[in-house]
Design a protein around this motif. Structure first.
Motif, PDB file in Angstrom:
ATOM      1  N   THR A 190       0.820  -1.201   0.000  1.00 15.08           N
ATOM      2  CA  THR A 190       0.000   0.000   0.000  1.00 15.08           C
ATOM      3  C   THR A 190       0.858   1.256   0.000  1.00 15.08           C
ATOM      4  OG1 THR A 190      -1.662  -1.203   1.264  1.00 15.08           O
ATOM      5  CG2 THR A 190      -1.866   1.200   1.190  1.00 15.08           C
ATOM      6  N   ALA A 191       0.570   2.168  -0.933  1.00 15.22           N
ATOM      7  CA  ALA A 191       1.336   3.408  -1.021  1.00 15.22           C
ATOM      8  C   ALA A 191       1.128   4.245   0.226  1.00 15.22           C
ATOM      9  CB  ALA A 191       0.928   4.181  -2.261  1.00 15.22           C
ATOM     10  N   ASN A 236       2.291  -3.348   8.004  1.00 16.06           N
ATOM     11  CA  ASN A 236       0.909  -3.226   7.513  1.00 16.06           C
ATOM     12  C   ASN A 236      -0.112  -4.010   8.336  1.00 16.06           C
ATOM     13  OD1 ASN A 236       1.652  -1.676   5.036  1.00 16.06           O
ATOM     14  ND2 ASN A 236       2.746  -3.570   4.580  1.00 16.06           N
ATOM     15  N   ASP A 237       0.132  -4.153   9.648  1.00 19.67           N
ATOM     16  CA  ASP A 237      -0.846  -4.827  10.507  1.00 19.67           C
ATOM     17  C   ASP A 237      -1.641  -3.830  11.339  1.00 19.67           C
ATOM     18  OD1 ASP A 237       1.031  -3.995  12.352  1.00 19.67           O
ATOM     19  OD2 ASP A 237       1.380  -5.973  13.224  1.00 19.67           O
ATOM     20  N   GLN A 238      -1.470  -2.538  11.036  1.00 19.34           N
ATOM     21  CA  GLN A 238      -2.176  -1.460  11.729  1.00 19.34           C
ATOM     22  C   GLN A 238      -1.735  -1.316  13.185  1.00 19.34           C
ATOM     23  OE1 GLN A 238      -3.959   0.297   9.500  1.00 19.34           O
ATOM     24  NE2 GLN A 238      -3.356  -1.346   8.089  1.00 19.34           N
ATOM     25  N   LYS A 239      -0.586  -1.895  13.525  1.00 26.49           N
ATOM     26  CA  LYS A 239      -0.042  -1.755  14.873  1.00 26.49           C
ATOM     27  C   LYS A 239       1.372  -1.206  14.758  1.00 26.49           C
ATOM     28  CE  LYS A 239      -2.747  -5.554  16.815  1.00 26.49           C
ATOM     29  NZ  LYS A 239      -2.712  -6.852  17.546  1.00 26.49           N
ATOM     30  N   PRO A 240       1.635  -0.034  15.308  1.00 29.65           N
ATOM     31  CA  PRO A 240       2.926   0.625  15.068  1.00 29.65           C
ATOM     32  C   PRO A 240       4.090  -0.044  15.783  1.00 29.65           C
ATOM     33  CG  PRO A 240       1.644   1.888  16.641  1.00 29.65           C
ATOM     34  CD  PRO A 240       0.739   0.794  16.141  1.00 29.65           C
ATOM     35  N   GLU A 241       5.202  -0.130  15.073  1.00 29.87           N
ATOM     36  CA  GLU A 241       6.460  -0.549  15.673  1.00 29.87           C
ATOM     37  C   GLU A 241       7.077   0.631  16.435  1.00 29.87           C
ATOM     38  OE1 GLU A 241       5.204  -3.668  14.208  1.00 29.87           O
ATOM     39  OE2 GLU A 241       5.490  -2.174  12.634  1.00 29.87           O
ATOM     40  N   VAL A 256      20.154   2.434  15.925  1.00 27.56           N
ATOM     41  CA  VAL A 256      18.705   2.484  16.079  1.00 27.56           C
ATOM     42  C   VAL A 256      18.220   1.089  16.462  1.00 27.56           C
ATOM     43  CG1 VAL A 256      16.514   2.736  14.851  1.00 27.56           C
ATOM     44  CG2 VAL A 256      18.320   4.414  14.516  1.00 27.56           C
ATOM     45  N   LEU A 257      17.336   1.020  17.450  1.00 29.79           N
ATOM     46  CA  LEU A 257      16.691  -0.231  17.838  1.00 29.79           C
ATOM     47  C   LEU A 257      15.251  -0.209  17.346  1.00 29.79           C
ATOM     48  CD1 LEU A 257      17.903  -0.420  21.560  1.00 29.79           C
ATOM     49  CD2 LEU A 257      18.990  -1.442  19.554  1.00 29.79           C
ATOM     50  N   MET A 258      14.785  -1.324  16.782  1.00 30.72           N
ATOM     51  CA  MET A 258      13.394  -1.412  16.340  1.00 30.72           C
ATOM     52  C   MET A 258      12.716  -2.549  17.082  1.00 30.72           C
ATOM     53  SD  MET A 258      10.902  -2.980  14.361  1.00 30.72           S
ATOM     54  CE  MET A 258      11.599  -3.931  13.013  1.00 30.72           C
ATOM     55  N   PHE A 259      11.540  -2.257  17.654  1.00 29.98           N
ATOM     56  CA  PHE A 259      10.776  -3.236  18.402  1.00 29.98           C
ATOM     57  C   PHE A 259       9.456  -3.490  17.680  1.00 29.98           C
ATOM     58  CE2 PHE A 259      13.619  -1.104  21.277  1.00 29.98           C
ATOM     59  CZ  PHE A 259      14.083  -2.096  22.128  1.00 29.98           C
ATOM     60  N   GLU A 260       9.194  -4.768  17.403  1.00 32.65           N
ATOM     61  CA  GLU A 260       7.981  -5.173  16.698  1.00 32.65           C
ATOM     62  C   GLU A 260       6.780  -5.150  17.637  1.00 32.65           C
ATOM     63  OE1 GLU A 260       6.244  -9.249  14.551  1.00 32.65           O
ATOM     64  OE2 GLU A 260       8.351  -9.095  15.156  1.00 32.65           O
ATOM     65  N   ASN A 261       5.644  -4.703  17.122  1.00 35.08           N
ATOM     66  CA  ASN A 261       4.409  -4.711  17.899  1.00 35.08           C
ATOM     67  C   ASN A 261       3.783  -6.099  17.802  1.00 35.08           C
ATOM     68  OD1 ASN A 261       1.712  -4.350  18.863  1.00 35.08           O
ATOM     69  ND2 ASN A 261       1.915  -2.160  18.509  1.00 35.08           N
ATOM     70  N   HIS A 262       3.822  -6.834  18.895  1.00 34.69           N
ATOM     71  CA  HIS A 262       3.273  -8.191  18.931  1.00 34.69           C
ATOM     72  C   HIS A 262       2.243  -8.247  20.045  1.00 34.69           C
ATOM     73  CE1 HIS A 262       3.179 -12.523  18.341  1.00 34.69           C
ATOM     74  NE2 HIS A 262       3.315 -12.687  19.635  1.00 34.69           N
ATOM     75  N   ASN A 263       0.960  -8.381  19.658  1.00 35.39           N
ATOM     76  CA  ASN A 263      -0.135  -8.405  20.631  1.00 35.39           C
ATOM     77  C   ASN A 263      -0.087  -7.177  21.535  1.00 35.39           C
ATOM     78  OD1 ASN A 263      -1.061 -10.886  19.646  1.00 35.39           O
ATOM     79  ND2 ASN A 263       0.272 -12.040  21.031  1.00 35.39           N
ATOM     80  N   ASP A 264       0.173  -6.031  20.901  1.00 36.84           N
ATOM     81  CA  ASP A 264       0.209  -4.730  21.587  1.00 36.84           C
ATOM     82  C   ASP A 264       1.325  -4.623  22.617  1.00 36.84           C
ATOM     83  OD1 ASP A 264      -1.979  -3.679  20.146  1.00 36.84           O
ATOM     84  OD2 ASP A 264      -3.380  -4.715  21.464  1.00 36.84           O
ATOM     85  N   GLN A 265       2.322  -5.489  22.486  1.00 36.05           N
ATOM     86  CA  GLN A 265       3.536  -5.384  23.286  1.00 36.05           C
ATOM     87  C   GLN A 265       4.721  -5.265  22.338  1.00 36.05           C
ATOM     88  OE1 GLN A 265       3.695  -5.284  26.737  1.00 36.05           O
ATOM     89  NE2 GLN A 265       1.454  -5.306  26.719  1.00 36.05           N
ATOM     90  N   TRP A 266       5.662  -4.408  22.672  1.00 30.53           N
ATOM     91  CA  TRP A 266       6.830  -4.247  21.813  1.00 30.53           C
ATOM     92  C   TRP A 266       7.894  -5.277  22.177  1.00 30.53           C
ATOM     93  CZ3 TRP A 266       5.761   1.401  23.022  1.00 30.53           C
ATOM     94  CH2 TRP A 266       5.025   1.988  21.977  1.00 30.53           C
ATOM     95  N   GLN A 267       8.326  -6.032  21.190  1.00 32.63           N
ATOM     96  CA  GLN A 267       9.371  -7.029  21.359  1.00 32.63           C
ATOM     97  C   GLN A 267      10.540  -6.689  20.451  1.00 32.63           C
ATOM     98  OE1 GLN A 267       7.701 -10.908  20.633  1.00 32.63           O
ATOM     99  NE2 GLN A 267       6.300 -10.797  22.378  1.00 32.63           N
TER     100      GLN A 267
END
Length: 347
Positions: A190-191, A236-241, A256-267
């Motif tokens: 998605t653009a 694109n899961d509508q949950k921000p990293e 830079v550290l990036m944490f994935e949004n997994h079940n509304d928890q950042w991992q």
């Protein structure tokens, strides 16, 4: 029984190097903390090396009858102690294990075979390590797309694979690659609407807790570290990293550290070094995660923009080693170009 502490990597490679006077490469066979190894009393009672020919014949028979074909694929661990382990289970029941070191040391490759046992576990026998013969068996339990091995038997000697074992996750199936500015991608997603997103130096309890947990699992004192942060959806899961720009900087850029949004928890997902801002987010993806464009300069590296593609598990560690690109994108993260050392939150 007396026991002593010794790194697993050293134990395993002792068996490989005993017959060779040549120095070996990086001394690490699995992501592992030092473990307790028994004395020779116990070692004398360990099993003999597995019958390779019988194992190979059984594996090939399973391949012909297409047993466990749903498990065929590429599995990869999270980076641990500077090492990523990749396991490839092929349809012909051959197997490859690849150890990739984030400090730039050459990768190590093992070749072998795999089969499924009566309990549904996956047995992986490596018969060749870095060009030398080896007899190394790991038995992985299967939990959805995750494989876990708690120990390995190398040339008849048993070793624990750290406190949590070796855990690898199945990488998502790649789609056909398409060309984009002379780079391979898995196509358009998605653009994005053009946006300039500045970093924040405002305290947020969830961000702080996420970052402190990262320091805890890495056994590092967070005191006096400074950071800026922002959130943005990359997959694109509508949950921000969560992106954290640290003050761990050198002449070539910052980390830079990036944490994935997994079940509304950042991992924790990715650590990227040699970063200058802004970070651009593109309309192309790998494994469902958008490609990033990161400016790199200094530290002896020519100034250029580098394309960071998701590997199926994380983004690459070092932005300066990623391919150079002439692409540009409409979304800019940390668009204010303010460093964490200038205006960051102090832990």
């Amino acid at each position: 029984m007396k026991a002593y502490t010794i790194p697993l990597s050293f134990c395993a490679l002792l068996l490989l190097s005993a017959c060779s006077s040549q120095p070996s490469g990086p001394q690490l066979l699995a992501q592992s903390q030092p473990v307790e190894i028994a004395t020779s009393e116990t070692q004398r009672s360990t099993p003999q090396p597995l019958d390779e020919q019988a194992f190979i014949q059984h594996s090939q028979q399973q391949a012909r009858t297409q047993i466990a074909q749903e498990l065929v694929g590429t599995y990869q661990s999270q980076a641990n102690a500077g090492l990523t382990t990749t396991l490839v289970l092929n349809a012909d029941h051959s197997a490859i294990t690849r150890y990739e070191y984030q400090n730039g040391d050459p990768s190590l490759i093992e070749n072998g075979f795999w089969q499924q046992d009566d309990d549904g576990n996956i047995q992986v026998l490596m018969t060749e390590h870095d060009g030398r013969n080896i007899n190394a068996l790991r038995i992985f339990t299967v939990d959805g797309f995750q494989l876990t091995a708690e120990k390995e038997i190398v040339n008849g000697m048993e070793y624990q694979l750290g406190s949590h074992g070796l855990i690898v996750q199945k990488m998502k199936v790649e789609t056909s690659l398409v060309p984009s500015d002379k780079q391979a991608t898995q196509g358009l997603v998605t653009a994005l609407t053009a946006a300039n997103i500045a970093g924040s130096n405002q305290y947020n309890a969830q961000v702080d807790a996420t970052l402190r947990h990262y320091f805890k699992i890495n056994r590092t004192d967070p005191k006096n570290n400074r950071y800026r942060w922002l959130t943005y959806d990359l997959n694109n899961d509508q949950k921000p990293e969560l992106f954290v720009l640290t003050d761990w900087c050198g002449s070539g850029g910052c980390t830079v550290l990036m944490f994935e949004n997994h079940n509304d928890q950042w991992q924790f997902n990715s650590r990227i070094t040699q970063v200058h801002t802004p970070i651009q987010v593109t309309n192309y993806h790998h494994f469902g995660w958008r490609d990033l464009i990161i400016p790199v300069s200094g530290g002896g590296v020519p100034a250029a923009h580098h394309l960071m593609s998701y590997t199926g598990v994380s983004y690459p560690l070092n932005a300066s080693t990623a391919p150079v690109t002439s692409q540009s994108a409409a979304v800019n993260l940390f668009s204010d170009n303010i460093s964490a050392a200038q205006q960051g939150i102090t832990m």
